[in-house]
Write an enzyme that holds these catalytic residues in place. Structure first.
Site, PDB file in Angstrom:
ATOM      1  N   CYS A   1       0.161   3.692   2.803  1.00 56.44           N
ATOM      2  CA  CYS A   1       0.658   3.128   4.062  1.00 56.44           C
ATOM      3  C   CYS A   1       2.158   3.393   4.208  1.00 56.44           C
ATOM      4  CB  CYS A   1       0.420   1.617   4.120  1.00 56.44           C
ATOM      5  SG  CYS A   1      -1.316   1.138   4.103  1.00 56.44           S
TER       6      CYS A   1
ATOM      7  N   CYS B   1       0.837  -1.210   0.000  1.00 57.37           N
ATOM      8  CA  CYS B   1       0.000   0.000   0.000  1.00 57.37           C
ATOM      9  C   CYS B   1       0.874   1.263   0.000  1.00 57.37           C
ATOM     10  CB  CYS B   1      -0.912  -0.052   1.232  1.00 57.37           C
ATOM     11  SG  CYS B   1      -1.749   1.485   1.625  1.00 57.37           S
TER      12      CYS B   1
END
Length: 152
Positions: free
Chosen positions: A75, A72
């Site tokens: 993230c 991600c």
């Protein structure tokens, strides 16, 4: 005859994950784990797994959890912010990370629909949740507000 009126807290060790009983007024005095003798307060996020999450989530110190995954992009952007803010709350909240790719059962258990998601838990109860990337300042302000609501 001893009358112990000090408030005690149960904290899970960030190293061996054993529960420890600590006087609340000793949190700032670098308490050590009774089992492994490592520091109970580190200021660094703890990696939670299906095996160790319960010890931390059920402790008396609020837990701020970053649900994330290595693939991600947002993230990856948010991770350093989370680690930057963690030491500022070391004596008031345990910061932790759950890799939802490796620990998909935990992602499902806590109904994480998007990542990154940050949630605050206290004694295994979810108190607040915020999805998406926050700046370090936004994260600090949000955690501060949640902890104030808890009286922590």
């Amino acid at each position: 005859m001893s009358t112990d009126t000090q408030e005690k807290m149960i904290l899970a060790c960030p190293h061996c994950h054993k529960k420890n009983r600590v006087a609340a007024d000793r949190i700032s005095q670098q308490p050590k784990c009774g089992q492994c003798k490592e520091a109970l307060i580190t200021g660094s996020p703890v990696e939670l797994t299906i095996a160790n999450h319960k010890a931390h989530m059920s402790s008396d110190m609020p837990v701020v959890v970053d649900f994330w995954a290595p693939w991600c992009g947002p993230c990856q952007q948010f991770g350093p912010f989370f680690e930057q803010v963690a030491p500022q709350f070391a004596e008031r909240a345990r910061f932790a990370k759950i890799n939802t790719q490796n620990e998909n059962v935990l992602g499902q258990r806590y109904a994480v629909r998007s990542i990154p998601t940050v949630a605050v838990f206290h004694r295994d109860q979810e108190i607040a949740r915020q999805a998406g990337v926050m700046s370090p300042q936004q994260l600090h302000q949000w955690v501060e507000q949640v902890l104030q609501q808890l009286g922590a």
